[in-house]
Design an enzyme around this catalytic site. Structure first.
Site, PDB file in Angstrom:
ATOM      1  N   SER A  63       0.718  -1.039  -0.073  1.00 15.49           N
ATOM      2  CA  SER A  63      -0.019   0.081  -0.025  1.00 15.49           C
ATOM      3  C   SER A  63       0.974   1.331  -0.043  1.00 15.49           C
ATOM      4  O   SER A  63       1.401   1.454  -0.898  1.00 15.49           O
ATOM      5  CB  SER A  63      -0.802  -0.039   1.331  1.00 15.49           C
ATOM      6  N   ASP A  79      -9.278  -4.927  -5.725  1.00 11.98           N
ATOM      7  CA  ASP A  79      -8.829  -3.789  -4.772  1.00 11.98           C
ATOM      8  C   ASP A  79      -9.838  -2.767  -4.665  1.00 11.98           C
ATOM      9  O   ASP A  79      -9.951  -1.958  -5.612  1.00 11.98           O
ATOM     10  CB  ASP A  79      -7.360  -3.543  -5.188  1.00 11.98           C
ATOM     11  N   HIS A 113      -7.308  -5.374  -1.352  1.00 11.31           N
ATOM     12  CA  HIS A 113      -6.089  -4.671  -0.563  1.00 11.31           C
ATOM     13  C   HIS A 113      -5.916  -5.701   0.683  1.00 11.31           C
ATOM     14  O   HIS A 113      -6.708  -6.153   1.307  1.00 11.31           O
ATOM     15  CB  HIS A 113      -6.845  -3.395  -0.251  1.00 11.31           C
TER      16      HIS A 113
END
Length: 401
Positions: free
Chosen positions: A250, A326, A359
Site C-alpha cells: 500500500s 482492490d 487490498h
C-alpha cells in the site's frame, strides 16, 4: 425446536462478508470501504468461512433444529455463502498460475535457468486452510525494536533472520501500509518475511513517521535512513548490503518504489547525503500509483507517485502485485504504473495481476499470498542470479573472447 439465534447470526454475518469478498463493489466510496472492511478477511481465508458454515449447520441439524421454514431459509443462505466462498478459494488457488505467467512474461521463458536456489514446490496447505494467522517458524529469530533514527518508536525496525545466523545474507527491507496515517512494522507481509528468513535472508520490517507527525518527504527520508542503516550496520547481523531489496504494501509500496527510482537523491537524504541508498530490486504490493479510492476530501494529497521519478533506463528490476478487486488502490493505477515502468526501464518488470485480490492480501497465510511469496522468492533469485552472471562476465579476461 426453535432455530438457535447463534446459527442464524453466524450465517448472516458470513453471508454478508462473503458478498463483499466475492462481488467487492469498488464504487461509490462507501461501498468500496465496505468491500475492504467486510470482505478482505474472508476473501483471503475462505476455507475457514466454509468450515464455520459447515460446522454450524451440522450442529443445528444434530440438534434437530432445521425443520422450520426459517431454518430451511437459513440453510439456503448458508449454501449460497459457501458457494461464494468456494469462488474466493478458487480465485486464490489460481493465483499461482497468474504469478507464474507474470514471471514468464517479465523475466523471459528461460528465467528458471538463472535461479540458483531451490524454490518451494508445495505451499503450506495446513497453515493456509487451518492456521492462516500463525506466522512463526522454528528456525527464524525475530530481533525487535532496533533504533535506526531519532524519532522514537516510529524509527524502530525488526530483524528476522535464521537462528543459524548466516553470513553474507541478501537483505529485504519492508515498509508497512496505512495511508501514511497508521500501521506498524509487525502487521503485513509476515509470511514473506518469515519465509525468506527461513531461506537464509536477513529481513527487516521498519516503522516510519506518520501523519500528522510528518508529511512527505518525511516518510521517504525515513525509508532512506533504513537503507543507510543497513549499509552501515547490516554486516553486524550477517547481511550482505550489496544485495539489498526493498518491498512494501500500500503506502509502503509507494515508498519502496520511490526508493528504487531515487538512488542517492540528496533531496531524500538530508544530513546523510553521502550514504549509498541504491537498491538491487523492489517489490511493490497493492500500492498507490495515482489512482486510489477512500481518501477523505479534507486529507492532504498523497505523496508524489513513483512514476513521476521515472528516468530512461534508471530503474532496477521491480516486481508488482495487485488484486483486481482492490477497493482502495485501483488495479487501473497499477496497470498504468507498470506500463510506464516498462516504457522507461531497461530492467525486468514483473506484474502479477491477482484475480479477486483485495487490498491487504498479505496479512494471512493464504493461497493467494503464498503464491505471491513464491513469486517474490523466484524473482529475487533470478535477480541475484542475473547479477552474479553479469559480474562474472565483467571479470573475465578479454583474451577469453
Amino acid at each position: 425446536m426453535a432455530l438457535p439465534m447463534g446459527y442464524m447470526a453466524s450465517t448472516a454475518l458470513v453471508a454478508w462478508c462473503t458478498f463483499f469478498a466475492v462481488v467487492a463493489p469498488r464504487r461509490p466510496r462507501p461501498l468500496a470501504h465496505m468491500s475492504f472492511l467486510f470482505g478482505m478477511v474472508l476473501n483471503e481465508v475462505p476455507f475457514l468461512g466454509i468450515i464455520v458454515l459447515t460446522a454450524s449447520t451440522a450442529l443445528a441439524a444434530a440438534q434437530g433444529d432445521l425443520g422450520s421454514t426459517g431454518a430451511r431459509a437459513t440453510v439456503a443462505v448458508a449454501a449460497v455463502a459457501a458457494a461464494g466462498l468456494a469462488v474466493s478459494a478458487w480465485r486464490g488457488v489460481h493465483a499461482h498460475a497468474a504469478v507464474t505467467r507474470a514471471l514468464d512474461e517479465g523475466l523471459g521463458a528461460g528465467w528458471r535457468n538463472r535461479v540458483r536456489v531451490p524454490l518451494r514446490r508445495h505451499r503450506p496447505w495446513v497453515r493456509i486452510v487451518l492456521l492462516p494467522g500463525f506466522m512463526r517458524r522454528r528456525g527464524v529469530r525475530r530481533i525487535p525494536n532496533i533504533s535506526y533514527g531519532d524519532a522514537g518508536r516510529r524509527n524502530l525496525l525488526d530483524i528476522y533472520r535464521h537462528r543459524d545466523a548466516p553470513q553474507d545474507a541478501p537483505v529485504l527491507i519492508y515498509f508497512h501500509g496505512g495511508q501514511y496515517r497508521s500501521g506498524a512494522k509487525n502487521r503485513e507481509a509476515r509470511p514473506l518475511l518469515y519465509h525468506l528468513a527461513a531461506q537464509g535472508w536477513l529481513c527487516i520490517s521498519a516503522n516510519y513517521r506518520l501523519r500528522p507527525q510528518t508529511t512527505f518527504p518525511g516518510h521517504q527520508i525515513d525509508a532512506k535512513k533504513v537503507i543507510a542503516w543497513v549499509r552501515e550496520h547490516g554486516s553486524e547481523y550477517g547481511a550482505d548490503p550489496s544485495k539489498l531489496f526493498v518491498a512494501g504494501s500500500s503506502a509502503g509500496a509507494n515508498m519502496a518504489s520511490l526508493c528504487a527510482l531515487t538512488p542517492n537523491d540528496p533531496a531524500f537524504q538530508p544530513g546523510f547525503e553521502s550514504a549509498d541508498t541504491s537498491v538491487t530490486a523492489a517489490i511493490s504490493l497493492y500500492g498507490y500509483y495515482g489512482h486510489f479510492f477512500g481518501t477523505p476530501p479534507d486529507e492532504p494529497p498523497p505523496p508524489p507517485q513513483p512514476q513521476g521519478y521515472l528516468r530512461p533506463g534508471g530503474a532496477p528490476p521491480i516486481f508488482v502485485a495487485h488484486g483486481t478487486k482492490d477497493a482502495l488502490g485501483t488495479v487501473e493505477g497499477a496497470r498504468n504504473y507498470v506500463t510506464q515502468l516498462r516504457r522507461a526501464s531497461d530492467s525486468a518488470v514483473v506484474y502479477a495481476e491477482l484475480r479477486g485480490g483485495q487490498h491487504a492480501f498479505d496479512i494471512f497465510h493464504s493461497a493467494r499470498f503464498d503464491a505471491v511469496v513464491d513469486g517474490v522468492e523466484a524473482f529475487a533469485a533470478w535477480v541475484l542470479g542475473a547479477r552474479q552472471h553479469t559480474q562474472g562476465s565483467s571479470r573475465q579476461d578479454p583474451s577469453d573472447h
